[in-house]
Scaffold this motif. Structure first.
Motif, PDB file in Angstrom:
ATOM      1  N   MET A  76       0.832  -1.201   0.000  1.00 20.71           N
ATOM      2  CA  MET A  76       0.000   0.000   0.000  1.00 20.71           C
ATOM      3  C   MET A  76       0.869   1.253   0.000  1.00 20.71           C
ATOM      4  O   MET A  76       0.634   2.189  -0.767  1.00 20.71           O
ATOM      5  CB  MET A  76      -0.927   0.017   1.212  1.00 20.71           C
ATOM      6  N   GLY A  77       1.882   1.250   0.856  1.00 20.78           N
ATOM      7  CA  GLY A  77       2.786   2.394   0.922  1.00 20.78           C
ATOM      8  C   GLY A  77       3.519   2.609  -0.386  1.00 20.78           C
ATOM      9  O   GLY A  77       3.662   3.751  -0.853  1.00 20.78           O
ATOM     10  N   GLU A  78       3.964   1.518  -0.995  1.00 19.09           N
ATOM     11  CA  GLU A  78       4.675   1.625  -2.267  1.00 19.09           C
ATOM     12  C   GLU A  78       3.757   2.151  -3.372  1.00 19.09           C
ATOM     13  O   GLU A  78       4.161   2.996  -4.175  1.00 19.09           O
ATOM     14  CB  GLU A  78       5.250   0.269  -2.657  1.00 19.09           C
ATOM     15  N   LEU A  79       2.531   1.676  -3.404  1.00 17.84           N
ATOM     16  CA  LEU A  79       1.587   2.167  -4.414  1.00 17.84           C
ATOM     17  C   LEU A  79       1.283   3.647  -4.194  1.00 17.84           C
ATOM     18  O   LEU A  79       1.256   4.433  -5.149  1.00 17.84           O
ATOM     19  CB  LEU A  79       0.299   1.360  -4.405  1.00 17.84           C
ATOM     20  N   LEU A  80       1.078   4.046  -2.948  1.00 15.39           N
ATOM     21  CA  LEU A  80       0.820   5.454  -2.660  1.00 15.39           C
ATOM     22  C   LEU A  80       2.016   6.322  -3.061  1.00 15.39           C
ATOM     23  O   LEU A  80       1.839   7.404  -3.624  1.00 15.39           O
ATOM     24  CB  LEU A  80       0.481   5.641  -1.183  1.00 15.39           C
ATOM     25  N   ASP A  81       3.222   5.838  -2.806  1.00 12.54           N
ATOM     26  CA  ASP A  81       4.423   6.567  -3.236  1.00 12.54           C
ATOM     27  C   ASP A  81       4.474   6.680  -4.750  1.00 12.54           C
ATOM     28  O   ASP A  81       4.853   7.724  -5.303  1.00 12.54           O
ATOM     29  CB  ASP A  81       5.690   5.874  -2.735  1.00 12.54           C
ATOM     30  N   THR A  82       4.090   5.615  -5.435  1.00 17.03           N
ATOM     31  CA  THR A  82       4.079   5.613  -6.899  1.00 17.03           C
ATOM     32  C   THR A  82       3.071   6.629  -7.427  1.00 17.03           C
ATOM     33  O   THR A  82       3.374   7.413  -8.337  1.00 17.03           O
ATOM     34  CB  THR A  82       3.744   4.199  -7.432  1.00 17.03           C
ATOM     35  N   VAL A  83       1.886   6.634  -6.839  1.00 11.47           N
ATOM     36  CA  VAL A  83       0.855   7.590  -7.252  1.00 11.47           C
ATOM     37  C   VAL A  83       1.323   9.022  -6.968  1.00 11.47           C
ATOM     38  O   VAL A  83       1.136   9.917  -7.795  1.00 11.47           O
ATOM     39  CB  VAL A  83      -0.488   7.280  -6.551  1.00 11.47           C
ATOM     40  N   ASP A  84       1.962   9.228  -5.818  1.00 10.67           N
ATOM     41  CA  ASP A  84       2.487  10.561  -5.487  1.00 10.67           C
ATOM     42  C   ASP A  84       3.545  10.988  -6.504  1.00 10.67           C
ATOM     43  O   ASP A  84       3.555  12.144  -6.943  1.00 10.67           O
ATOM     44  CB  ASP A  84       3.093  10.576  -4.083  1.00 10.67           C
ATOM     45  N   ALA A  85       4.420  10.056  -6.883  1.00 11.30           N
ATOM     46  CA  ALA A  85       5.468  10.373  -7.862  1.00 11.30           C
ATOM     47  C   ALA A  85       4.853  10.762  -9.200  1.00 11.30           C
ATOM     48  O   ALA A  85       5.315  11.707  -9.859  1.00 11.30           O
ATOM     49  CB  ALA A  85       6.423   9.187  -8.024  1.00 11.30           C
ATOM     50  N   LEU A  86       3.808  10.061  -9.603  1.00  7.95           N
ATOM     51  CA  LEU A  86       3.140  10.394 -10.861  1.00  7.95           C
ATOM     52  C   LEU A  86       2.392  11.723 -10.763  1.00  7.95           C
ATOM     53  O   LEU A  86       2.242  12.424 -11.764  1.00  7.95           O
ATOM     54  CB  LEU A  86       2.194   9.272 -11.279  1.00  7.95           C
ATOM     55  N   GLY A  87       1.934  12.057  -9.562  1.00  6.99           N
ATOM     56  CA  GLY A  87       1.294  13.354  -9.360  1.00  6.99           C
ATOM     57  C   GLY A  87       2.265  14.498  -9.564  1.00  6.99           C
ATOM     58  O   GLY A  87       1.886  15.576 -10.020  1.00  6.99           O
ATOM     59  N   LEU A  88       3.534  14.260  -9.239  1.00  3.78           N
ATOM     60  CA  LEU A  88       4.565  15.278  -9.421  1.00  3.78           C
ATOM     61  C   LEU A  88       5.089  15.306 -10.851  1.00  3.78           C
ATOM     62  O   LEU A  88       5.487  16.353 -11.353  1.00  3.78           O
ATOM     63  CB  LEU A  88       5.733  15.029  -8.455  1.00  3.78           C
ATOM     64  N   ALA A  93       8.900   7.523 -15.948  1.00  3.79           N
ATOM     65  CA  ALA A  93       8.814   6.191 -16.560  1.00  3.79           C
ATOM     66  C   ALA A  93       8.858   5.077 -15.517  1.00  3.79           C
ATOM     67  O   ALA A  93       8.127   4.087 -15.632  1.00  3.79           O
ATOM     68  CB  ALA A  93       9.943   6.021 -17.579  1.00  3.79           C
ATOM     69  N   ALA A  94       9.697   5.214 -14.507  1.00  7.71           N
ATOM     70  CA  ALA A  94       9.801   4.166 -13.483  1.00  7.71           C
ATOM     71  C   ALA A  94       8.495   4.051 -12.699  1.00  7.71           C
ATOM     72  O   ALA A  94       8.012   2.939 -12.452  1.00  7.71           O
ATOM     73  CB  ALA A  94      10.968   4.465 -12.540  1.00  7.71           C
ATOM     74  N   ALA A  95       7.923   5.191 -12.342  1.00 11.46           N
ATOM     75  CA  ALA A  95       6.663   5.170 -11.604  1.00 11.46           C
ATOM     76  C   ALA A  95       5.541   4.633 -12.484  1.00 11.46           C
ATOM     77  O   ALA A  95       4.683   3.879 -12.022  1.00 11.46           O
ATOM     78  CB  ALA A  95       6.318   6.569 -11.087  1.00 11.46           C
ATOM     79  N   ARG A  96       5.542   4.995 -13.747  1.00  7.58           N
ATOM     80  CA  ARG A  96       4.511   4.519 -14.680  1.00  7.58           C
ATOM     81  C   ARG A  96       4.610   2.990 -14.810  1.00  7.58           C
ATOM     82  O   ARG A  96       3.593   2.290 -14.787  1.00  7.58           O
ATOM     83  CB  ARG A  96       4.703   5.202 -16.033  1.00  7.58           C
ATOM     84  N   ALA A  97       5.830   2.453 -14.911  1.00  6.10           N
ATOM     85  CA  ALA A  97       6.026   1.008 -15.018  1.00  6.10           C
ATOM     86  C   ALA A  97       5.567   0.309 -13.735  1.00  6.10           C
ATOM     87  O   ALA A  97       4.911  -0.748 -13.793  1.00  6.10           O
ATOM     88  CB  ALA A  97       7.492   0.694 -15.300  1.00  6.10           C
ATOM     89  N   ARG A  98       5.900   0.894 -12.592  1.00  5.11           N
ATOM     90  CA  ARG A  98       5.496   0.288 -11.321  1.00  5.11           C
ATOM     91  C   ARG A  98       3.979   0.321 -11.172  1.00  5.11           C
ATOM     92  O   ARG A  98       3.378  -0.632 -10.682  1.00  5.11           O
ATOM     93  CB  ARG A  98       6.180   1.012 -10.149  1.00  5.11           C
ATOM     94  N   LEU A  99       3.355   1.408 -11.622  1.00  5.26           N
ATOM     95  CA  LEU A  99       1.892   1.484 -11.580  1.00  5.26           C
ATOM     96  C   LEU A  99       1.279   0.382 -12.431  1.00  5.26           C
ATOM     97  O   LEU A  99       0.292  -0.253 -12.025  1.00  5.26           O
ATOM     98  CB  LEU A  99       1.409   2.858 -12.049  1.00  5.26           C
ATOM     99  N   SER A 100       1.851   0.120 -13.591  1.00  2.00           N
ATOM    100  CA  SER A 100       1.351  -0.966 -14.446  1.00  2.00           C
ATOM    101  C   SER A 100       1.430  -2.309 -13.734  1.00  2.00           C
ATOM    102  O   SER A 100       0.527  -3.137 -13.853  1.00  2.00           O
ATOM    103  CB  SER A 100       2.150  -1.015 -15.752  1.00  2.00           C
TER     104      SER A 100
END
Length: 130
Positions: A76-88, A93-100
């Motif tokens: 959950m924490g990792e996904l929230l961090d990923t979403v936060d990174a994409l918000g910024l 690309a790394a956050a987009r890949a992790r979101l996928s």
């Protein structure tokens, strides 16, 4: 001086009871998510009460959506961090890949839940036919 951010002047704030009511989660669960770092209160009142914002509410709704899919607190924490990174940076690309990867996991978990639900419905129907 506190190191917690203060809400924007035009942002609505709420106490933990209001957040619990808005999400359908218990205050104890929300406190736990605060303690493990998933949803720290935006700020605290002079009396030490947690104060949350609409942004916190949205974050809690994401967390609530992950619970039935069986994501761990770490995930959950990792996904929230990923979403936060994409918000910024939507082009991260790394956050987009992790979101996928998270989307694929969520789809697999949803399929398993759907299968279990069908089995439960069959079981209940079988019981009714007895």
């Amino acid at each position: 001086m506190t190191d917690t951010p203060t809400p924007a002047a035009d942002e609505r704030t709420m106490h933990i009871g209001d957040l619990a009511e808005a999400t359908g989660l218990s205050q104890r669960t929300i406190r736990h998510y605060d303690e493990v770092g998933l949803l720290p209160a935006t700020t605290r009142s002079e009396g030490g009460f947690r104060i949350y914002t609409d942004s916190d509410l949205q974050r809690m709704l994401v967390i609530r959506s992950m619970k039935p899919l069986g994501f761990t607190l770490e995930e959950m924490g990792e996904l929230l961090d990923t979403v936060d990174a994409l918000g910024l940076d939507k082009n991260n690309a790394a956050a987009r890949a992790r979101l996928s990867e998270f989307i694929a996991q969520a789809e697999q978990k949803r399929a398993k839940l759907a299968l279990n639900l069908r089995r439960a419905e069959d079981f209940i129907q079988d019981l009714h036919s007895k």
